[in-house]
Write an enzyme that holds these catalytic residues in place. Structure first.
Site, PDB file in Angstrom:
ATOM      1  NE  ARG A 103       4.573   1.206  -7.960  1.00  0.00           N
ATOM      2  CZ  ARG A 103       4.272  -0.295  -7.899  1.00  0.00           C
ATOM      3  NH1 ARG A 103       3.611  -0.867  -6.908  1.00  0.00           N
ATOM      4  NH2 ARG A 103       4.588  -1.325  -8.924  1.00  0.00           N
ATOM      5  CB  THR A 378      -2.852  -6.014  -5.596  1.00  0.00           C
ATOM      6  OG1 THR A 378      -1.400  -5.619  -6.095  1.00  0.00           O
ATOM      7  CG2 THR A 378      -2.864  -3.900  -5.369  1.00  0.00           C
ATOM      8  CG  ASN A 398       4.745  -7.601  -6.484  1.00  0.00           C
ATOM      9  OD1 ASN A 398       3.916  -7.321  -7.637  1.00  0.00           O
ATOM     10  ND2 ASN A 398       6.139  -7.182  -7.337  1.00  0.00           N
ATOM     11  CG  ASP A 420       5.444  -4.358  -9.556  1.00  0.00           C
ATOM     12  OD1 ASP A 420       4.927  -5.359 -10.006  1.00  0.00           O
ATOM     13  OD2 ASP A 420       4.657  -4.089  -9.210  1.00  0.00           O
ATOM     14  CB  SER A 449       1.842   0.103 -10.278  1.00  0.00           C
ATOM     15  OG  SER A 449       0.787  -0.719  -9.862  1.00  0.00           O
ATOM     16  N   GLY A 471      -3.270  -7.174 -10.195  1.00  0.00           N
ATOM     17  CA  GLY A 471      -1.585  -7.332 -11.196  1.00  0.00           C
ATOM     18  C   GLY A 471      -2.493  -6.896 -13.159  1.00  0.00           C
TER      19      GLY A 471
HETATM   20  N1  GLY Z   1       2.149  -4.599  -7.896  1.00  0.00           N
HETATM   21  C1  GLY Z   1       1.254  -4.847  -8.451  1.00  0.00           C
HETATM   22  C2  GLY Z   1       0.910  -3.486  -8.993  1.00  0.00           C
HETATM   23  O1  GLY Z   1       1.459  -2.210  -8.435  1.00  0.00           O
HETATM   24  O2  GLY Z   1       0.576  -3.193 -10.201  1.00  0.00           O
END
Ligand code: GLY
Length: 568
Positions: A103, A378, A398, A420, A449, A471
């Site tokens: 991440r 995503t 994102n 986020d 996330s 998402g």
């Molecule tokens: N940016 C989408 C997620 O990490 O869930």
């Protein structure tokens, strides 16, 4: 009319129609297929094909996943990336599991008020577009670490080379990509002062997309490993973008970036065992909570899309998403009470206010305060190789094309993952509850996330690999697709394409896919006190199920026309 004029007109129309005539790319998506030994399901046929080629050459599922991810950085630029981050869950053929967290991280000079004005109001757009929205990218480190620890092919160059060729020689874009590229032209022009391959009056299906700068960057990664990205000219180019605008990623941020190997969340559901991504993703924990809650109810007797089943699942979701908003964040900065949140005592207590007849009210759920607002854009890949190794990997920028800034000279979009984080934490809601401290911005922290790369065993054997972009709807999509197979007896392709619904505590509403739930069931749910809102689509699942005879059923999702299953 003189003949010469008529001929001129004809020639002109011939020229225009030839020029505009869509030329279908030389690839086609296959969205459901049963194969004997190995399968790759990805969001683009060219990437799936590369994954399969790597498997054919003797690579394992991790090698294939790495090659697919580099290829997606080229052929799926809206979400496939080297400028973002992701999560990978791995199950080895011997049954051991692990997960890799790559991440993005907040830059060292980030702080909790980064996106607030002097009156502590959120400055609109600052965390979503432009370089200040970008977290320190993790993808390159993640893919190289995954290969180093779990790959079988010694030479990582073989996994990057196919992507380099695609970037250098170009590939013909699909209709879906052309549509998306056209949609974001204004944003691309706003955030980029120099020409780049993504800025053009109109894209059409079959346009050749050549990305020379990206090919060069990929080549540097091939030759120098992480240093090819986190140091040298690529790092210089990223930092130059920061200096052009209001960005804060520094060379030291790039040099310091590190991935984390984490123990997956593991939850038993009847004779299944679910392995999924732990914090800083909320995906695995929330999925585990949802399954532990519904396990105690006769959900298959209720029936698929029955009012009873939807009501139960929605009430579980309401409670689990409330927990998510309050307790979840980067475990390296905040103690996430994983065991407590998954304990049967806690979940029983949480459902003590549930009644089968009546909708609960989200405002009465005693927990945190912030809305969930992750982007739907995503991407996910599921892979099983012929030895039974499995990889489930979800990556993201994102939003579509991230923060819309294309790194000049290095050839890729940067993420807008900083959005986020809880951009404004600590503000009490109307009941005085203060939430989302767990996900407040802090230097070098990872943002929460919803990505839910998941691998499921049945009776101790590999059963399913799945995940999705989408998402906050990722978690509920994985939940539903698994239940569609395990409880409602659907074949995988039907389970994936079945219409979906979703509740995330706040706003207090069930969102459904348009036309997806029978009107009579909707009416019953409304009478119970639920609010319902229809939207076009939710998460886009990519899954593989191991069938009882050992064959593999791969299923992509019509919600992304480019989803593709390849295999043998
Ligand atoms: N940016 C989408 C997620 O990490 O869930």
């Amino acid at each position: 009319m003189p003949k010469i004029v008529i001929y001129s007109f004809l020639l002109f129309f011939l020229f225009v129609s030839c020029k505009k005539q869509p030329q279908a790319p030389a690839y086609q998506s296959v969205q459901s297929m049963v194969v004997d030994s190995a399968a790759v399901v990805s969001p683009h046929p060219l990437a799936s094909e590369i994954g399969i080629e790597i498997l054919r050459k003797g690579g394992n599922a991790v090698d294939a996943a790495v090659a697919v991810q580099f290829a997606l950085a080229v052929v799926y630029p809206r979400a496939g990336n080297i400028g973002g981050g992701g999560f990978m869950v791995i199950r080895d053929q011997d049954g051991s599991t692990t997960s890799l967290d790559y991440r993005e991280k907040a830059p060292q000079s980030a702080h909790r008020n980064l996106y607030l004005d002097s009156l502590e109001n959120v400055i609109k757009g600052l965390s979503t577009e432009g370089v200040l929205a970008a977290g320190v990218p993790g993808t390159v480190a993640g893919l190289l670490d995954a290969h180093q620890k779990h790959g079988k092919l010694k030479d990582v160059a073989a996994l990057i080379e196919p992507a380099i060729l695609l970037a250098k020689n170009g590939f013909k874009i699909s209709e879906a990509e052309a549509r998306r590229l056209n949609r974001f032209q204004d944003a691309f022009r706003k955030h980029n002062n120099t020409p780049n391959p993504f800025i053009k009056d109109t894209f059409i299906i079959g346009d050749l997309l050549v990305q020379e700068e990206l090919a060069h960057t990929l080549n540097l990664i091939k030759e120098k490993g992480k240093a090819g990205f986190y140091e040298g000219v690529v790092a210089d180019a990223i930092v130059a973008e920061m200096k052009n605008s209001n960005g804060i990623i520094s060379k030291s941020d790039l040099q310091k970036y590190e991935t984390q190997w984490r123990t997956p969340i593991s939850v038993d559901y009847k004779n299944y065992r679910i392995f999924s991504m732990p914090p800083p993703s909320s995906g695995g924990l929330a999925l585990g909570q949802l399954l532990k809650i519904v396990e105690g109810f006769p959900i298959s007797d209720y029936g698929f899309h029955s009012q009873e089943a939807i009501h139960l699942m929605v009430e579980a979701e309401r409670r689990v998403y409330a927990d998510r908003a309050t307790y979840l964040g980067d475990p390296d900065f905040y103690t996430v009470p994983v065991d407590s949140l998954l304990s049967s005592d806690y979940l029983t207590e949480s459902m003590s206010t549930y009644t089968p007849e009546q909708a609960s009210v989200s405002d009465s759920i005693d927990t945190g305060s912030l809305l969930i607002k992750e982007s739907f854009e995503t991407t996910h890949t599921s892979i099983v190789d012929s030895d039974g190794n499995a990889v489930s990997v979800t990556t993201t920028l994102n939003s579509n094309y991230g923060c819309k800034v294309w790194v000049d000279g290095a050839g890729f979009f940067l993420n807008n993952e900083m959005d986020d984080f809880s951009v404004k934490p600590g503000i009490p809601n109307q009941f005085g509850l203060v939430g989302a401290e767990a996900n407040a911005i802090q230097a070098e922290k990872r943002m929460l996330s919803s990505m839910t790369p998941t691998i499921i065993e049945k009776d101790g054997e590999l059963f399913m690999v799945l995940g999705a972009p989408g998402g906050s709807t990722i978690i509920t999509a994985v939940f539903q697709v698994f239940l569609n197979v395990a409880e409602f007896g659907m074949p995988l392709d039907k389970a994936v394409t079945a219409p979906r619904f979703h509740h995330q505590w706040l706003p207090d509403e069930i969102i459904i896919e348009k036309g997806g739930i029978p009107e009579s069931t909707q009416q019953q749910l409304l009478e119970m006190g639920h609010n319902i809102r229809a939207i076009e689509r939710m998460a886009v699942i990519k899954a593989i199920q191991r069938l009882p005879d050992g064959s593999l059923h791969g299923a992509g999702d019509f919600r992304n026309p480019d989803d593709d299953v390849s295999g043998w």
